[in-house]
Write a protein that holds these residues in place. Structure first.
Motif, mmCIF file in Angstrom:
data_model
loop_
_atom_site.group_PDB
_atom_site.id
_atom_site.type_symbol
_atom_site.label_atom_id
_atom_site.label_comp_id
_atom_site.label_asym_id
_atom_site.label_seq_id
_atom_site.Cartn_x
_atom_site.Cartn_y
_atom_site.Cartn_z
ATOM 1 N N PRO A 83 28.337 47.887 41.167
ATOM 2 C CA PRO A 83 28.277 47.124 40.166
ATOM 3 C C PRO A 83 29.472 46.077 39.825
ATOM 4 C CG PRO A 83 28.298 49.316 39.336
ATOM 5 C CD PRO A 83 28.370 49.387 40.982
ATOM 6 N N LEU A 84 30.323 46.129 40.922
ATOM 7 C CA LEU A 84 31.498 45.207 40.927
ATOM 8 C C LEU A 84 31.218 44.177 41.695
ATOM 9 C CD1 LEU A 84 34.460 47.490 40.960
ATOM 10 C CD2 LEU A 84 33.828 46.423 39.083
ATOM 11 N N GLY A 85 30.266 44.281 42.397
ATOM 12 C CA GLY A 85 29.886 42.815 43.446
ATOM 13 C C GLY A 85 28.721 43.275 44.555
ATOM 14 N N LEU A 86 28.457 42.146 44.971
ATOM 15 C CA LEU A 86 27.009 42.088 45.706
ATOM 16 C C LEU A 86 27.692 42.274 47.344
ATOM 17 C CD1 LEU A 86 24.737 39.825 44.038
ATOM 18 C CD2 LEU A 86 24.667 42.450 43.931
ATOM 19 N N ASP A 87 28.821 42.534 47.485
ATOM 20 C CA ASP A 87 29.289 42.313 48.839
ATOM 21 C C ASP A 87 30.682 43.144 49.108
ATOM 22 O OD1 ASP A 87 31.420 40.484 48.460
ATOM 23 O OD2 ASP A 87 30.063 38.819 49.238
ATOM 24 N N ALA A 88 31.333 43.448 50.156
ATOM 25 C CA ALA A 88 32.405 44.395 50.301
ATOM 26 C C ALA A 88 33.630 43.576 49.833
ATOM 27 C CB ALA A 88 32.604 44.573 51.727
ATOM 28 N N THR A 148 33.692 43.233 45.751
ATOM 29 C CA THR A 148 33.908 44.651 45.386
ATOM 30 C C THR A 148 35.212 44.791 45.386
ATOM 31 O OG1 THR A 148 31.576 45.247 45.767
ATOM 32 C CG2 THR A 148 33.262 46.856 45.318
ATOM 33 N N ALA A 149 35.915 44.691 46.612
ATOM 34 C CA ALA A 149 37.249 44.811 46.875
ATOM 35 C C ALA A 149 38.135 43.985 46.152
ATOM 36 C CB ALA A 149 37.649 44.617 48.322
ATOM 37 N N ALA A 150 37.938 42.806 45.712
ATOM 38 C CA ALA A 150 38.772 41.943 44.851
ATOM 39 C C ALA A 150 38.548 42.418 43.403
ATOM 40 C CB ALA A 150 38.198 40.296 44.897
ATOM 41 N N ALA A 151 37.219 42.981 43.087
ATOM 42 C CA ALA A 151 37.319 43.381 41.600
ATOM 43 C C ALA A 151 38.203 44.713 41.512
ATOM 44 C CB ALA A 151 35.674 43.637 41.052
ATOM 45 N N LEU A 152 38.176 45.360 42.592
ATOM 46 C CA LEU A 152 38.963 46.893 42.469
ATOM 47 C C LEU A 152 40.467 46.574 42.345
ATOM 48 C CD1 LEU A 152 36.901 48.999 45.014
ATOM 49 C CD2 LEU A 152 37.218 49.387 42.556
ATOM 50 N N ALA A 178 33.440 48.036 35.735
ATOM 51 C CA ALA A 178 32.053 47.893 35.972
ATOM 52 C C ALA A 178 31.322 47.936 34.761
ATOM 53 C CB ALA A 178 31.539 48.812 37.145
ATOM 54 N N ALA A 179 31.735 48.404 33.739
ATOM 55 C CA ALA A 179 31.061 48.832 32.543
ATOM 56 C C ALA A 179 30.950 47.836 31.759
ATOM 57 C CB ALA A 179 31.793 50.203 31.893
#
Length: 64
Positions: free
Chosen positions: A12-17, A20-24, A30-31
């Motif tokens: 839910p945070l992204g379509l690639d690693a 997603t890592a940047a969003a984390l 993700a909600a």
């Protein structure tokens, strides 16, 4: 839920690693209000859905 697939990481945070890592790292949530599900009164449900993506952008057709 995070799914690790043969085409990479879809979450839910992204379509690639990297996305997603940047969003984390940024502490992103993700909600979000759902485009798919609603409550009986019509209000959107809060969900963590994987964003829409085109599978053709990740896979090439195979010929047999």
């Amino acid at each position: 839920m995070i799914t690790v697939t043969a085409i990479g990481l879809l979450s839910p945070l992204g379509l690639d690693a990297a996305e997603t890592a940047a969003a984390l790292r940024e502490g992103a949530s993700a909600a979000r209000p759902s485009d798919t599900f609603t409550h009986a009164d019509g209000a959107p449900c809060l969900t963590a859905e994987v964003p829409p993506f085109g599978i053709a952008d990740y896979l090439t057709p195979k010929t047999f």
